[in-house]
Design an enzyme around this catalytic site. Structure first.
Site, PDB file in Angstrom:
ATOM      1  N   SER A 119     -19.732  51.270  46.736  1.00 51.54           N
ATOM      2  CA  SER A 119     -21.108  51.538  46.322  1.00 51.54           C
ATOM      3  C   SER A 119     -21.580  50.552  45.283  1.00 51.54           C
ATOM      4  CB  SER A 119     -21.190  52.912  45.659  1.00 51.54           C
ATOM      5  OG  SER A 119     -20.977  53.921  46.557  1.00 51.54           O
ATOM      6  N   HIS A 140     -22.092  48.231  53.099  1.00 48.96           N
ATOM      7  CA  HIS A 140     -22.422  49.462  52.365  1.00 48.96           C
ATOM      8  C   HIS A 140     -23.307  50.372  53.227  1.00 48.96           C
ATOM      9  CE1 HIS A 140     -24.492  51.353  48.604  1.00 48.96           C
ATOM     10  NE2 HIS A 140     -23.544  52.130  49.080  1.00 48.96           N
ATOM     11  N   GLU A 152     -26.381  47.931  53.695  1.00 50.23           N
ATOM     12  CA  GLU A 152     -26.574  46.860  52.712  1.00 50.23           C
ATOM     13  C   GLU A 152     -25.343  45.955  52.831  1.00 50.23           C
ATOM     14  OE1 GLU A 152     -26.347  48.260  48.598  1.00 50.23           O
ATOM     15  OE2 GLU A 152     -28.098  47.057  48.076  1.00 50.23           O
ATOM     16  N   ASN A 190     -28.055  51.058  44.877  1.00 53.15           N
ATOM     17  CA  ASN A 190     -27.646  51.941  43.786  1.00 53.15           C
ATOM     18  C   ASN A 190     -28.133  51.492  42.417  1.00 53.15           C
ATOM     19  OD1 ASN A 190     -26.479  53.939  45.296  1.00 53.15           O
ATOM     20  ND2 ASN A 190     -24.587  52.770  45.554  1.00 53.15           N
TER      21      ASN A 190
HETATM   22  C1  LIG Z   1     -24.278  56.467  46.900  1.00 49.16           C
HETATM   23  C2  LIG Z   1     -24.418  55.270  47.772  1.00 49.16           C
HETATM   24  O1  LIG Z   1     -23.628  54.332  47.645  1.00 49.16           O
HETATM   25  C3  LIG Z   1     -25.533  55.094  48.722  1.00 49.16           C
HETATM   26  C4  LIG Z   1     -26.056  56.315  49.396  1.00 49.16           C
HETATM   27  O2  LIG Z   1     -25.651  56.649  50.458  1.00 49.16           O
HETATM   28  S1  LIG Z   1     -27.203  57.142  48.532  1.00 49.16           S
HETATM   29  C5  LIG Z   1     -27.658  58.462  49.611  1.00 49.16           C
HETATM   30  C6  LIG Z   1     -28.660  58.008  50.642  1.00 49.16           C
HETATM   31  N1  LIG Z   1     -29.044  59.139  51.411  1.00 49.16           N
HETATM   32  C7  LIG Z   1     -30.121  59.860  51.133  1.00 49.16           C
HETATM   33  O3  LIG Z   1     -30.891  59.535  50.254  1.00 49.16           O
HETATM   34  C8  LIG Z   1     -30.306  61.076  51.976  1.00 49.16           C
HETATM   35  C9  LIG Z   1     -31.510  61.855  51.577  1.00 49.16           C
HETATM   36  N2  LIG Z   1     -31.628  63.026  52.404  1.00 49.16           N
HETATM   37  C10 LIG Z   1     -32.117  62.961  53.678  1.00 49.16           C
HETATM   38  O4  LIG Z   1     -32.520  61.924  54.168  1.00 49.16           O
HETATM   39  C11 LIG Z   1     -32.167  64.259  54.439  1.00 49.16           C
HETATM   40  O5  LIG Z   1     -32.174  65.328  53.534  1.00 49.16           O
HETATM   41  C12 LIG Z   1     -30.981  64.407  55.452  1.00 49.16           C
HETATM   42  C13 LIG Z   1     -31.100  63.369  56.544  1.00 49.16           C
HETATM   43  C14 LIG Z   1     -29.621  64.298  54.780  1.00 49.16           C
HETATM   44  C15 LIG Z   1     -31.040  65.814  56.043  1.00 49.16           C
HETATM   45  O6  LIG Z   1     -32.293  65.955  56.636  1.00 49.16           O
HETATM   46  P1  LIG Z   1     -33.072  67.345  56.638  1.00 49.16           P
HETATM   47  O7  LIG Z   1     -34.268  67.134  57.478  1.00 49.16           O
HETATM   48  O8  LIG Z   1     -33.233  67.773  55.230  1.00 49.16           O
HETATM   49  O9  LIG Z   1     -32.057  68.359  57.240  1.00 49.16           O
HETATM   50  P2  LIG Z   1     -31.649  68.647  58.733  1.00 49.16           P
HETATM   51  O10 LIG Z   1     -32.824  69.029  59.554  1.00 49.16           O
HETATM   52  O11 LIG Z   1     -30.522  69.610  58.607  1.00 49.16           O
HETATM   53  O12 LIG Z   1     -31.075  67.261  59.247  1.00 49.16           O
HETATM   54  C16 LIG Z   1     -31.833  66.243  59.870  1.00 49.16           C
HETATM   55  C17 LIG Z   1     -30.944  65.532  60.847  1.00 49.16           C
HETATM   56  O13 LIG Z   1     -29.836  64.899  60.159  1.00 49.16           O
HETATM   57  C18 LIG Z   1     -28.586  65.367  60.689  1.00 49.16           C
HETATM   58  N3  LIG Z   1     -27.638  65.502  59.579  1.00 49.16           N
HETATM   59  C19 LIG Z   1     -27.860  66.092  58.395  1.00 49.16           C
HETATM   60  N4  LIG Z   1     -26.783  66.000  57.611  1.00 49.16           N
HETATM   61  C20 LIG Z   1     -25.852  65.332  58.316  1.00 49.16           C
HETATM   62  C21 LIG Z   1     -24.526  64.916  58.048  1.00 49.16           C
HETATM   63  N5  LIG Z   1     -23.937  65.154  56.863  1.00 49.16           N
HETATM   64  N6  LIG Z   1     -23.863  64.228  58.997  1.00 49.16           N
HETATM   65  C22 LIG Z   1     -24.431  63.968  60.188  1.00 49.16           C
HETATM   66  N7  LIG Z   1     -25.694  64.324  60.509  1.00 49.16           N
HETATM   67  C23 LIG Z   1     -26.384  64.997  59.575  1.00 49.16           C
HETATM   68  C24 LIG Z   1     -28.886  66.709  61.297  1.00 49.16           C
HETATM   69  O14 LIG Z   1     -28.009  67.002  62.380  1.00 49.16           O
HETATM   70  C25 LIG Z   1     -30.301  66.548  61.816  1.00 49.16           C
HETATM   71  O15 LIG Z   1     -30.301  65.891  63.065  1.00 49.16           O
HETATM   72  P3  LIG Z   1     -31.407  66.298  64.174  1.00 49.16           P
HETATM   73  O16 LIG Z   1     -32.708  66.447  63.457  1.00 49.16           O
HETATM   74  O17 LIG Z   1     -31.386  65.117  65.068  1.00 49.16           O
HETATM   75  O18 LIG Z   1     -30.917  67.543  64.745  1.00 49.16           O
HETATM   76  N1  LIG Z   2     -20.668  59.370  48.829  1.00 51.85           N
HETATM   77  C1  LIG Z   2     -21.639  58.531  49.116  1.00 51.85           C
HETATM   78  O1  LIG Z   2     -22.807  58.930  49.226  1.00 51.85           O
HETATM   79  C2  LIG Z   2     -21.340  57.097  49.333  1.00 51.85           C
HETATM   80  C3  LIG Z   2     -20.112  56.581  48.986  1.00 51.85           C
HETATM   81  N2  LIG Z   2     -19.854  55.246  49.184  1.00 51.85           N
HETATM   82  C4  LIG Z   2     -18.555  54.689  48.831  1.00 51.85           C
HETATM   83  O2  LIG Z   2     -17.645  55.006  49.871  1.00 51.85           O
HETATM   84  C5  LIG Z   2     -16.323  55.171  49.313  1.00 51.85           C
HETATM   85  C6  LIG Z   2     -15.799  56.532  49.703  1.00 51.85           C
HETATM   86  O3  LIG Z   2     -16.666  57.529  49.222  1.00 51.85           O
HETATM   87  P1  LIG Z   2     -16.672  59.018  49.818  1.00 51.85           P
HETATM   88  O4  LIG Z   2     -16.370  58.977  51.269  1.00 51.85           O
HETATM   89  O5  LIG Z   2     -17.891  59.661  49.333  1.00 51.85           O
HETATM   90  O6  LIG Z   2     -15.425  59.636  49.035  1.00 51.85           O
HETATM   91  P2  LIG Z   2     -14.457  60.838  49.465  1.00 51.85           P
HETATM   92  O7  LIG Z   2     -13.883  61.344  48.178  1.00 51.85           O
HETATM   93  O8  LIG Z   2     -15.183  61.781  50.375  1.00 51.85           O
HETATM   94  O9  LIG Z   2     -13.352  60.124  50.359  1.00 51.85           O
HETATM   95  C7  LIG Z   2     -12.438  59.175  49.879  1.00 51.85           C
HETATM   96  C8  LIG Z   2     -11.210  59.289  50.747  1.00 51.85           C
HETATM   97  O10 LIG Z   2     -10.300  58.224  50.459  1.00 51.85           O
HETATM   98  C9  LIG Z   2      -9.007  58.795  50.326  1.00 51.85           C
HETATM   99  N3  LIG Z   2      -8.126  57.917  49.537  1.00 51.85           N
HETATM  100  C10 LIG Z   2      -7.951  57.864  48.204  1.00 51.85           C
HETATM  101  N4  LIG Z   2      -7.026  56.920  47.895  1.00 51.85           N
HETATM  102  C11 LIG Z   2      -6.615  56.394  49.075  1.00 51.85           C
HETATM  103  C12 LIG Z   2      -5.674  55.410  49.445  1.00 51.85           C
HETATM  104  N5  LIG Z   2      -4.940  54.782  48.521  1.00 51.85           N
HETATM  105  N6  LIG Z   2      -5.495  55.106  50.760  1.00 51.85           N
HETATM  106  C13 LIG Z   2      -6.222  55.734  51.717  1.00 51.85           C
HETATM  107  N7  LIG Z   2      -7.116  56.689  51.419  1.00 51.85           N
HETATM  108  C14 LIG Z   2      -7.317  57.022  50.123  1.00 51.85           C
HETATM  109  C15 LIG Z   2      -9.276  60.119  49.660  1.00 51.85           C
HETATM  110  O11 LIG Z   2      -8.171  60.958  49.706  1.00 51.85           O
HETATM  111  P3  LIG Z   2      -8.039  62.065  48.476  1.00 51.85           P
HETATM  112  O12 LIG Z   2      -8.883  63.208  48.908  1.00 51.85           O
HETATM  113  O13 LIG Z   2      -6.595  62.368  48.444  1.00 51.85           O
HETATM  114  O14 LIG Z   2      -8.490  61.399  47.214  1.00 51.85           O
HETATM  115  C16 LIG Z   2     -10.457  60.592  50.505  1.00 51.85           C
HETATM  116  O15 LIG Z   2     -10.038  61.153  51.722  1.00 51.85           O
HETATM  117  C17 LIG Z   2     -16.451  54.932  47.822  1.00 51.85           C
HETATM  118  O16 LIG Z   2     -16.187  53.581  47.526  1.00 51.85           O
HETATM  119  C18 LIG Z   2     -17.921  55.250  47.564  1.00 51.85           C
HETATM  120  O17 LIG Z   2     -18.422  54.600  46.420  1.00 51.85           O
HETATM  121  C19 LIG Z   2     -20.767  54.406  49.781  1.00 51.85           C
HETATM  122  C20 LIG Z   2     -21.978  54.895  50.191  1.00 51.85           C
HETATM  123  C21 LIG Z   2     -22.377  56.276  49.952  1.00 51.85           C
END
Ligand SMILES: CC(=O)CC(=O)SCCNC(=O)CCNC(=O)[C@H](O)C(C)(C)COP(=O)(O)OP(=O)(O)OC[C@H]1O[C@@H](n2cnc3c(N)ncnc32)[C@H](O)[C@@H]1OP(=O)(O)O
Ligand SMILES: NC(=O)C1=CN([C@@H]2O[C@H](COP(=O)(O)OP(=O)(O)OC[C@H]3O[C@@H](n4cnc5c(N)ncnc54)[C@H](OP(=O)(O)O)[C@@H]3O)[C@@H](O)[C@H]2O)C=CC1
Length: 283
Positions: A119, A140, A152, A190
Site C-alpha cells: 500500500s 497496487h 496503481e 493512499n
Molecule cells: C488501502 C489501500 O492500499 C488501497 C485501497 O484499497 S483503499 C479502499 C478502496 N476501496 C474503497 O474505497 C471501497 C469503497 N466502497 C465501495 O466502493 C462499496 O461500498 C463496495 C463496492 C465495497 C460495496 O458496494 P455497496 O453497493 O455498498 O454494497 P453491495 O451492494 O453489497 O456490493 C456491490 C457489489 O460489490 C460486490 N462486493 C462487495 N463487497 C465485496 C467483496 N468484499 N468482495 C467481492 N465483491 C464484493 C457485491 O457482490 C456487489 O456486486 P453486485 O452488485 O454485482 O451484486
Molecule cells: N487491506 C486493504 O484494503 C489493502 C491492502 N493492501 C496491501 O496488501 C497487503 C496485504 O493486505 P491484506 O490482504 O489486507 O492483509 P491480511 O492481513 O488480510 O492478509 C495478509 C496475509 O499474509 C499472511 N502472511 C503474513 N506473513 C506472511 C509470510 N511471511 N508469508 C506468507 N504469508 C504471510 C498473513 O497471515 P497471518 O494471518 O498469519 O498474519 C495473511 O494471511 C499489505 O501489504 C497491504 O498494505 C493493498 C491494497 C488494499
C-alpha cells in the site's frame, strides 16, 4: 512475454481477491500462505465470491468450476520455481516483504516479474534485496479486488519499461485499468485517502462527533460509498496505521502523524472487520 502462471504470496483479503481475478482472467494461479489453514480460508472466500456470481446469473457453474480448477494451493515458497509473475500480498511490513523477495529472487526463474501489492512501502527498497531490480514493480490493487477497477502501478528506480508494459497488459486481461505512478511514500492513492481517514479518526478522538456521525456526513454530504471509519475497518486498522507511519516518516511532515486513537485500537487488537472489532463491531 505473456503471463501464464501467477503466484500470490499471502492469502488474506487482498491476496485471495488477486488470485480470484487472475484465475478468472484465465491464468494458472498458485495461492501461497505460511499455514495451510490461511490458504484454505483464502480459497474458501474465492469460492464464496464466485458462487455469488453463479447465484446472480453472472457466471455459469461450469465457468466457476474452470476458474477454481486453475487455482492450486501452496505453503511452500519453492513452488515459485516455474512462475511468470509473483504478486506478494503479505502484511504491510518491510522486513517480512524483503525476506520474501530475497527468497523469491533465488527460487523463481530469471524471466519472472516480482511484484508487490504494498500500500505504501518503497518499491525501490524492496527491489534492492534482489538481483533483478528491473523486474520488480508495485501492482497496487484496490479493495475489494474483484470490484474495484484501478491498479496503481509503481515503478521503482530501476524498473524497466518492458516490465511495466507486461504488467499493464496483465491489468487489462484482468479487466482493470493501470495508472502509472513513481515510487514515493504512499504513492498517490493512499497519500490522498489515508490522511482523510486519519482526520476522520481525529474527529472521533477529539470528541467532535461519533463514528456514526462522521461516516454519515461523508456518505450523505460527499457521496462516498462508505464513510471513512467504515472504510478504515474494511481496509484493516493495522494497515491504515502502517501507511500513516510510512507517510509520516517518508515525507517528514507532521501533518501525517497517526492519530493516537488509531495506535490505541491497533495495540488493543481492534483491527477492524478482520478481527471482529474496530470503530464498529462485526459479530
Ligand atoms: C488501502 C489501500 O492500499 C488501497 C485501497 O484499497 S483503499 C479502499 C478502496 N476501496 C474503497 O474505497 C471501497 C469503497 N466502497 C465501495 O466502493 C462499496 O461500498 C463496495 C463496492 C465495497 C460495496 O458496494 P455497496 O453497493 O455498498 O454494497 P453491495 O451492494 O453489497 O456490493 C456491490 C457489489 O460489490 C460486490 N462486493 C462487495 N463487497 C465485496 C467483496 N468484499 N468482495 C467481492 N465483491 C464484493 C457485491 O457482490 C456487489 O456486486 P453486485 O452488485 O454485482 O451484486
Ligand atoms: N487491506 C486493504 O484494503 C489493502 C491492502 N493492501 C496491501 O496488501 C497487503 C496485504 O493486505 P491484506 O490482504 O489486507 O492483509 P491480511 O492481513 O488480510 O492478509 C495478509 C496475509 O499474509 C499472511 N502472511 C503474513 N506473513 C506472511 C509470510 N511471511 N508469508 C506468507 N504469508 C504471510 C498473513 O497471515 P497471518 O494471518 O498469519 O498474519 C495473511 O494471511 C499489505 O501489504 C497491504 O498494505 C493493498 C491494497 C488494499
Amino acid at each position: 512475454m505473456t503471463i501464464q502462471k501467477l503466484m500470490v504470496i499471502g492469502a488474506g483479503q487482498m491476496g485471495s481477491g488477486i488470485a480470484q481475478v487472475a484465475a478468472t482472467a484465465g491464468l494458472q494461479v498458485i495461492v501461497h500462505d505460511i499455514k495451510a489453514e490461511f490458504v484454505e480460508k483464502g480459497f474458501n472466500s474465492i469460492k464464496k465470491n464466485l458462487s455469488r456470481d453463479v447465484e446472480k446469473g453472472r457466471k455459469r457453474q461450469e465457468e466457476m468450476d474452470e476458474i477454481v480448477s486453475r487455482i492450486t494451493l501452496s505453503t511452500d515458497l519453492t513452488d515459485a520455481k516455474d512462475v511468470d509473475v509473483v504478486v506478494e500480498a503479505v502484511i504491510e511490513n518491510m522486513q517480512i516483504k524483503s525476506d520474501i523477495f530475497r527468497k523469491l529472487d533465488e527460487i523463481s526463474p530469471p524471466h519472472a516479474i516480482l511484484a508487490s501489492n504494498t500500500s505504501s512501502l518503497p518499491i525501490t527498497e524492496i527491489a534492492s534485496v534482489t538481483k533483478r531490480p528491473d523486474k520488480v514493480i508495485g501492482i497496487h490493487f484496490m479493495n475489494p479486488v474483484p470490484v474495484m477497477k484501478l491498479i496503481e502501478v509503481i515503478r521503482g528506480l530501476a524498473t524497466s519499461y518492458e516490465t511495466y508494459a507486461i504488467v499493464e497488459d496483465l491489468a487489462k486481461r484482468m479487466g482493470k485499468t493501470a495508472v502509472e505512478v513513481h515510487d514515493f511514500p504512499g504513492f498517490v492513492a493512499n497519500r490522498i485517502l489515508l490522511p482523510m481517514i486519519n482526520e476522520a479518526i481525529y474527529c472521533v478522538y477529539e470528541g467532535v462527533a461519533t463514528p456514526e456521525a462522521v461516516d454519515e456526513i461523508m456518505k450523505l454530504g460527499m457521496n462516498h460509498p462508505m464513510g471513512p471509519l467504515t472504510l478504515a475497518d474494511f481496509i484493516g486498522l493495522d494497515t491504515c496505521l502502517s501507511i500513516m507511519e510510512v507517510l509520516h516518516e517518508g515525507l517528514g511532515d507532521s501533518k501525517y502523524r497517526p492519530c493516537p486513537l488509531l495506535r490505541k485500537y491497533v495495540k488493543a487488537g481492534w483491527l477492524g472487520r478482520k478481527s471482529g472489532r474496530g470503530f464498529y463491531s462485526y459479530p
